[in-house]
Scaffold this motif. Structure first.
Motif, PDB file in Angstrom:
ATOM      1  N   VAL A   1      -2.294  -4.890  -7.792  1.00  0.00           N
ATOM      2  CA  VAL A   1      -1.416  -3.891  -7.167  1.00  0.00           C
ATOM      3  C   VAL A   1      -1.832  -2.476  -7.559  1.00  0.00           C
ATOM      4  O   VAL A   1      -1.907  -1.585  -6.713  1.00  0.00           O
ATOM      5  CB  VAL A   1       0.068  -4.144  -7.535  1.00  0.00           C
ATOM      6  CG1 VAL A   1       0.961  -3.046  -6.972  1.00  0.00           C
ATOM      7  CG2 VAL A   1       0.525  -5.507  -7.023  1.00  0.00           C
ATOM      8  N   ARG A   2      -2.129  -2.280  -8.839  1.00  0.00           N
ATOM      9  CA  ARG A   2      -2.408  -0.906  -9.276  1.00  0.00           C
ATOM     10  C   ARG A   2      -3.719  -0.363  -8.718  1.00  0.00           C
ATOM     11  O   ARG A   2      -3.884   0.847  -8.590  1.00  0.00           O
ATOM     12  CB  ARG A   2      -2.370  -0.791 -10.803  1.00  0.00           C
ATOM     13  CG  ARG A   2      -3.491  -1.436 -11.564  1.00  0.00           C
ATOM     14  CD  ARG A   2      -3.403  -1.128 -13.075  1.00  0.00           C
ATOM     15  NE  ARG A   2      -4.417  -1.857 -13.811  1.00  0.00           N
ATOM     16  CZ  ARG A   2      -4.167  -2.835 -14.690  1.00  0.00           C
ATOM     17  NH1 ARG A   2      -2.922  -3.174 -14.966  1.00  0.00           N
ATOM     18  NH2 ARG A   2      -5.160  -3.452 -15.298  1.00  0.00           N
ATOM     19  N   SER A   3      -4.662  -1.236  -8.361  1.00  0.00           N
ATOM     20  CA  SER A   3      -5.946  -0.750  -7.850  1.00  0.00           C
ATOM     21  C   SER A   3      -5.973  -0.666  -6.325  1.00  0.00           C
ATOM     22  O   SER A   3      -6.919  -0.120  -5.755  1.00  0.00           O
ATOM     23  CB  SER A   3      -7.082  -1.659  -8.331  1.00  0.00           C
ATOM     24  OG  SER A   3      -6.972  -2.945  -7.729  1.00  0.00           O
ATOM     25  N   ALA A   4      -4.959  -1.201  -5.649  1.00  0.00           N
ATOM     26  CA  ALA A   4      -4.937  -1.203  -4.185  1.00  0.00           C
ATOM     27  C   ALA A   4      -4.356   0.100  -3.649  1.00  0.00           C
ATOM     28  O   ALA A   4      -3.361   0.607  -4.169  1.00  0.00           O
ATOM     29  CB  ALA A   4      -4.115  -2.383  -3.674  1.00  0.00           C
ATOM     30  N   THR A   5      -4.967   0.623  -2.606  1.00  0.00           N
ATOM     31  CA  THR A   5      -4.476   1.878  -2.026  1.00  0.00           C
ATOM     32  C   THR A   5      -3.092   1.702  -1.408  1.00  0.00           C
ATOM     33  O   THR A   5      -2.354   2.683  -1.259  1.00  0.00           O
ATOM     34  CB  THR A   5      -5.454   2.412  -0.961  1.00  0.00           C
ATOM     35  OG1 THR A   5      -5.697   1.379   0.005  1.00  0.00           O
ATOM     36  CG2 THR A   5      -6.768   2.833  -1.592  1.00  0.00           C
ATOM     37  N   ASN A   6      -2.735   0.478  -1.028  1.00  0.00           N
ATOM     38  CA  ASN A   6      -1.391   0.217  -0.500  1.00  0.00           C
ATOM     39  C   ASN A   6      -0.514  -0.513  -1.516  1.00  0.00           C
ATOM     40  O   ASN A   6       0.456  -1.186  -1.145  1.00  0.00           O
ATOM     41  CB  ASN A   6      -1.459  -0.556   0.822  1.00  0.00           C
ATOM     42  CG  ASN A   6      -2.153  -1.909   0.687  1.00  0.00           C
ATOM     43  OD1 ASN A   6      -2.854  -2.148  -0.306  1.00  0.00           O
ATOM     44  ND2 ASN A   6      -1.962  -2.781   1.659  1.00  0.00           N
ATOM     45  N   GLY A   7      -0.855  -0.385  -2.797  1.00  0.00           N
ATOM     46  CA  GLY A   7      -0.061  -1.028  -3.837  1.00  0.00           C
ATOM     47  C   GLY A   7       1.376  -0.531  -3.864  1.00  0.00           C
ATOM     48  O   GLY A   7       2.317  -1.316  -4.040  1.00  0.00           O
ATOM     49  N   GLN A   8       1.562   0.779  -3.673  1.00  0.00           N
ATOM     50  CA  GLN A   8       2.920   1.333  -3.682  1.00  0.00           C
ATOM     51  C   GLN A   8       3.721   0.846  -2.480  1.00  0.00           C
ATOM     52  O   GLN A   8       4.938   0.653  -2.566  1.00  0.00           O
ATOM     53  CB  GLN A   8       2.864   2.867  -3.698  1.00  0.00           C
ATOM     54  CG  GLN A   8       4.177   3.535  -4.095  1.00  0.00           C
ATOM     55  CD  GLN A   8       4.689   3.096  -5.458  1.00  0.00           C
ATOM     56  OE1 GLN A   8       3.988   3.167  -6.454  1.00  0.00           O
ATOM     57  NE2 GLN A   8       5.927   2.612  -5.501  1.00  0.00           N
ATOM     58  N   ASP A   9       3.049   0.607  -1.358  1.00  0.00           N
ATOM     59  CA  ASP A   9       3.721   0.036  -0.182  1.00  0.00           C
ATOM     60  C   ASP A   9       4.244  -1.361  -0.505  1.00  0.00           C
ATOM     61  O   ASP A   9       5.346  -1.739  -0.073  1.00  0.00           O
ATOM     62  CB  ASP A   9       2.755  -0.052   1.007  1.00  0.00           C
ATOM     63  CG  ASP A   9       2.312   1.315   1.511  1.00  0.00           C
ATOM     64  OD1 ASP A   9       3.041   2.296   1.268  1.00  0.00           O
ATOM     65  OD2 ASP A   9       1.251   1.388   2.144  1.00  0.00           O
TER      66      ASP A   9
END
Length: 301
Positions: free
Chosen positions: A82-90
């Motif tokens: 999650v922390r490395s994904a650009t849509n992790g906050q989504d």
């Protein structure tokens, strides 16, 4: 008081529920789901739609279980996937809106701290040790002894990440194998320096792949009933050689090797071999306690 920890790993989501009676924690429910949130994550650094949906569905199932148990406190932590994904906050927002679960994205240092806290509870640390937690997205290393955590660092060399980038042959050929080892060596320069300084005697594998290693070596072991166990170095070396040189189809037929780890266990074996050989470590232990137990420990009143 009932407390719960949710660990959103790159491959697997875990839920563990415990009841606190005085200083003691009694595990009353435990489950995990092979969500594969990090599927194809190295291509565009995105949680792809199918993985995104699997993750939310799993968290909805976890929420239903939490509601059954009337939990007082729950902490959900997300790590590398999650922390490395650009849509992790989504994903974090969707989890809150669609599953009613608030997620805390923790950094590599926090992840390593929780791992250390969990492993310490297992009783596995009895000498100068190097703890190793092989995740899907990242691998954490911790130097410690019976008294304290000395050094910790998280590296983006998890088994799924290595597999997606380097696993191009079946069985793995020598060229691809060397590319993986060269990458590991380049990434772990700081670890080499710290191990030369502190000379850890024991490698402690935190759950995951190390549970698979010990179950394949000793099929009769009751993995759910132990917190720590020794792993025979000669037996491990024999198994690792078999895993690294076998094909996907051959591994699929091996006992006690779950489908999720059929290919990633090759990456875990190469990584473990590198650490043992390069840092001169002659003893391996398993801790079945890992990040989840560290998070639970932090919730105790």
């Amino acid at each position: 008081m009932k407390i719960a920890a949710i660990d959103l790993g790159t491959n697997t989501f875990h839920l563990v529920i415990a009841e606190q009676n005085g200083p003691e924690l009694q595990i009353i429910y435990k489950t995990n789901k092979p969500v594969k949130l990090g599927e194809d994550i190295t291509k565009d650094n995105l949680i792809i739609p199918s993985a995104f949906n699997r993750g939310i569905t799993c968290l909805q199932e976890f929420k239903a279980e939490l509601d059954k148990h009337n939990i007082d406190i729950v902490k959900a932590t997300a790590t590398s996937g999650v922390r490395s994904a650009t849509n992790g906050q989504d994903f974090v927002s969707a989890a809150n809106e669609q599953a009613g679960i608030e997620i805390d994205i923790i950094d590599g240092d926090e992840e390593a701290q929780f791992i250390y806290d969990g492993v310490k509870l297992s009783g596995a640390i009895t000498s100068k040790s190097l703890i190793m937690d092989i995740g899907g997205g990242s691998t954490e290393f911790i130097i410690c002894d019976e008294e304290e955590l000395i050094w910790k660092k998280s590296y983006n060399i998890g088994a799924a990440r290595l597999m997606q980038r380097f696993f191009k042959s079946d069985p793995l050929n020598e060229i691809d194998k060397q590319k993986i080892l060269d990458h590991i060596e380049n990434e772990l320069k700081a670890l080499r320096i710290i191990c030369e300084e502190y000379q850890p005697e024991t490698l402690i594998g935190s759950a995951g792949a190390f549970e698979t290693f010990i179950q394949m070596i000793s099929p009769t072991i009751a993995i759910k009933e132990i917190s720590t166990a020794d792993i025979s170095l000669p037996e491990y070396e024999k198994l690792a050689n078999l895993l690294i040189n076998s094909s996907h189809q051959e591994r699929e037929l091996m006992d006690n090797l779950i489908p999720l780890r059929v290919d990633m266990i090759v990456m875990a074996s190469l990584l473990t071999n590198y650490v043992l050989q390069e840092f001169g470590i002659k003893k391996i232990k398993l801790s079945t306690y890992d990040l989840k137990m560290g998070v639970l420990h932090s919730l105790r009143s």
